[in-house]
Design an enzyme around this catalytic site. Structure first.
Site, PDB file in Angstrom:
ATOM      1  N   SER A  52       0.835  -1.209   0.000  1.00 15.42           N
ATOM      2  CA  SER A  52       0.000   0.000   0.000  1.00 15.42           C
ATOM      3  C   SER A  52       0.866   1.253   0.000  1.00 15.42           C
ATOM      4  CB  SER A  52      -0.870   0.013   1.256  1.00 15.42           C
ATOM      5  OG  SER A  52      -1.435   1.295   1.432  1.00 15.42           O
ATOM      6  N   ARG A 103      -5.709  -4.373   6.064  1.00 10.99           N
ATOM      7  CA  ARG A 103      -5.796  -4.685   4.630  1.00 10.99           C
ATOM      8  C   ARG A 103      -5.444  -6.153   4.491  1.00 10.99           C
ATOM      9  NH1 ARG A 103      -3.388  -1.431  -0.454  1.00 10.99           N
ATOM     10  NH2 ARG A 103      -5.353  -0.379  -0.040  1.00 10.99           N
ATOM     11  N   HIS A 130     -13.553  -2.268  -0.829  1.00 11.32           N
ATOM     12  CA  HIS A 130     -12.633  -1.199  -0.426  1.00 11.32           C
ATOM     13  C   HIS A 130     -13.469   0.024  -0.025  1.00 11.32           C
ATOM     14  CE1 HIS A 130      -8.993   0.912   0.068  1.00 11.32           C
ATOM     15  NE2 HIS A 130      -8.540   0.982  -1.160  1.00 11.32           N
ATOM     16  N   GLN A 133     -12.019   3.704   0.152  1.00 17.77           N
ATOM     17  CA  GLN A 133     -11.772   4.301  -1.163  1.00 17.77           C
ATOM     18  C   GLN A 133     -13.047   4.932  -1.730  1.00 17.77           C
ATOM     19  OE1 GLN A 133      -8.732   4.361  -3.065  1.00 17.77           O
ATOM     20  NE2 GLN A 133      -9.990   5.882  -4.121  1.00 17.77           N
ATOM     21  N   ASP A 222      -9.754   0.950 -12.803  1.00 17.71           N
ATOM     22  CA  ASP A 222      -8.823   0.373 -11.823  1.00 17.71           C
ATOM     23  C   ASP A 222      -7.946  -0.621 -12.587  1.00 17.71           C
ATOM     24  OD1 ASP A 222      -7.583  -0.553  -9.516  1.00 17.71           O
ATOM     25  OD2 ASP A 222      -9.286  -1.757  -8.830  1.00 17.71           O
ATOM     26  N   SER A 226      -5.718  -7.238  -9.959  1.00 19.74           N
ATOM     27  CA  SER A 226      -5.577  -6.705  -8.598  1.00 19.74           C
ATOM     28  C   SER A 226      -4.459  -7.419  -7.848  1.00 19.74           C
ATOM     29  CB  SER A 226      -6.893  -6.900  -7.843  1.00 19.74           C
ATOM     30  OG  SER A 226      -7.851  -5.979  -8.308  1.00 19.74           O
ATOM     31  N   CYS A 262      -8.737   4.744  -8.518  1.00 14.94           N
ATOM     32  CA  CYS A 262      -8.373   4.629  -7.092  1.00 14.94           C
ATOM     33  C   CYS A 262      -6.864   4.706  -6.900  1.00 14.94           C
ATOM     34  CB  CYS A 262      -8.927   3.337  -6.520  1.00 14.94           C
ATOM     35  SG  CYS A 262      -8.403   1.877  -7.443  1.00 14.94           S
ATOM     36  N   ARG A 290      -8.875  10.444   0.528  1.00 16.64           N
ATOM     37  CA  ARG A 290      -8.787   9.227   1.334  1.00 16.64           C
ATOM     38  C   ARG A 290      -8.545   9.612   2.797  1.00 16.64           C
ATOM     39  NH1 ARG A 290      -7.241   4.273  -0.534  1.00 16.64           N
ATOM     40  NH2 ARG A 290      -7.461   3.741   1.671  1.00 16.64           N
TER      41      ARG A 290
HETATM   42  N1  NVA Z   1      -8.401  -3.546  -7.203  1.00 15.03           N
HETATM   43  C1  NVA Z   1      -7.132  -3.086  -6.688  1.00 15.03           C
HETATM   44  C2  NVA Z   1      -7.346  -1.859  -5.850  1.00 15.03           C
HETATM   45  C3  NVA Z   1      -6.066  -1.244  -5.310  1.00 15.03           C
HETATM   46  C4  NVA Z   1      -6.325  -0.057  -4.449  1.00 15.03           C
HETATM   47  C5  NVA Z   1      -6.473  -4.176  -5.891  1.00 15.03           C
HETATM   48  O1  NVA Z   1      -7.167  -4.830  -5.086  1.00 15.03           O
HETATM   49  O2  NVA Z   1      -5.278  -4.408  -6.063  1.00 15.03           O
HETATM   50  N1   CP Z   2      -6.064   3.204  -3.541  1.00 14.39           N
HETATM   51  C1   CP Z   2      -5.357   2.538  -2.623  1.00 14.39           C
HETATM   52  O1   CP Z   2      -5.897   1.902  -1.715  1.00 14.39           O
HETATM   53  O2   CP Z   2      -4.017   2.677  -2.749  1.00 14.39           O
HETATM   54  P1   CP Z   2      -2.887   1.812  -1.998  1.00 14.39           P
HETATM   55  O3   CP Z   2      -3.038   0.404  -2.469  1.00 14.39           O
HETATM   56  O4   CP Z   2      -1.597   2.433  -2.387  1.00 14.39           O
HETATM   57  O5   CP Z   2      -3.147   1.916  -0.516  1.00 14.39           O
END
Ligand code: NVA
Ligand code: CP
Length: 304
Positions: A52, A103, A130, A133, A222, A226, A262, A290
């Site tokens: 993150s 997370r 999320h 977000q 996005d 992921s 995001c 955020r």
């Molecule tokens: N869909 C992405 C969002 C990141 C903020 C993920 O889960 O990696």
């Molecule tokens: N958008 C978001 O949650 O970013 P990070 O994964 O960098 O925390």
């Protein structure tokens, strides 16, 4: 019962609107560098099983601005669910800390963390959703558009955790939400049914980017793969190629359309560099919000 922040749909429309108003007030205070210390002598444990930038920095900066101490626990620190059972971590941290933000991969794990914790647990992203977000995103939309009335949001890409939180929001606040994704990458059906069941918003599913974006107030995208799906990246790049947000797609809406993401963005994949840098792009407003949205959530949870 301890109140947590796990899903937007656990909150009423009034609570969400209250959080948005509080976030706006806190944003003003933050910019004025006003003294505001509701978390003096309080601590927040931040558990990250995934990487993150925004979530870590916004929670840590926000909590410390509000007078508290935030502890960062990265993927290799506590081994949640591996070195130690989630329900043990949960009760342990609740003895030391006043709030927990996590997370995690599996959504069931955040539910378990919350079930055993007698301090508030905040969902900082799971494979399913999320909420922080999307709370920040709607705050950002409202800063750029006066109301949600007749708002058409078109999400382009994978029917993932971001979409699930948008759908949960659409089951509480009125909007026209379109999810435009390749076949086989639809959002969770139960979450789609929440929108239909609420009869508050209009939901449309589309597989055709060119027609989906017509009249869009917002185009949102996005990453196509992921966190946890990066092995599928190359394969997905082929499947999702027609879903890239380009200037041409933005211009097809027939109106001034905002671009949202995001972040982190993979420029050249789901979005072009040109769109990211365009005047339509409000991605850094979203990222800033955020912190203000989460600060509002933490203040609300502390008082509940
Ligand atoms: N869909 C992405 C969002 C990141 C903020 C993920 O889960 O990696
Ligand atoms: N958008 C978001 O949650 O970013 P990070 O994964 O960098 O925390």
């Amino acid at each position: 019962m301890t109140k947590h922040f796990l899903h937007l749909a656990d909150y009423t429309a009034d609570e969400i609107l209250g959080l948005l108003n509080l976030a706006k007030e806190l944003k003003v205070k933050f910019h004025k560098k006003e003294k505001y210390k509701p978390f003096k002598d309080r601590s927040l444990a931040m558990i990250f099983a995934k990487p993150s930038a925004r979530t870590r920095v916004s929670f840590e900066t926000g909590f410390e601005w509000m007078g508290g101490n935030a502890l960062f626990l990265g993927p290799n620190d506590i081994g949640i669910g591996k070195r130690e059972a989630i329900k043990d971590i949960s009760r342990l941290f609740a003895r030391y800390n006043d709030m927990i933000m996590a997370r995690l991969f599996d959504h069931k794990h955040i539910l378990e963390l919350a079930e055993y914790s007698n301090v508030p647990v905040i969902n900082g992203l799971t494979d399913y959703n999320h909420p922080c977000q999307i709370l920040a995103d709607i705050l950002t939309v409202l800063e750029h558009r006066e109301s949600l009335k007749d708002l058409k949001i078109v999400y382009m890409g994978d029917g993932n955790n971001i979409v699930h939180s948008w759908l949960q929001l659409a089951s509480i606040l009125p909007m026209h939400f379109v999810c435009c994704n390749p076949s086989g990458f639809d959002p969770d059906e139960k979450t789609v049914q929440m929108v239909y069941g609420s009869q508050i918003s209009t939901f449309e599913s589309s597989h055709d980017p060119n027609s989906a974006v017509k009249d869009a107030d917002v185009i949102y995208t996005d990453v196509w793969a992921s966190m946890g799906q990066k092995k599928e990246e190359e394969e997905r790049e082929k499947i999702f190629a027609d879903f890239q947000v380009t200037m041409e797609l933005l211009e097809r809406t027939g109106k001034e359309t905002l671009f949202m993401h995001c972040l982190p963005a993979e420029r050249g994949r789901e979005v072009t560099d040109e769109v990211m840098e365009s005047k339509n792009s409000i991605v850094f407003d979203e990222a800033e919000n955020r912190m203000h949205a989460q600060n509002a959530v933490m203040v609300y949870l502390q008082g509940s």
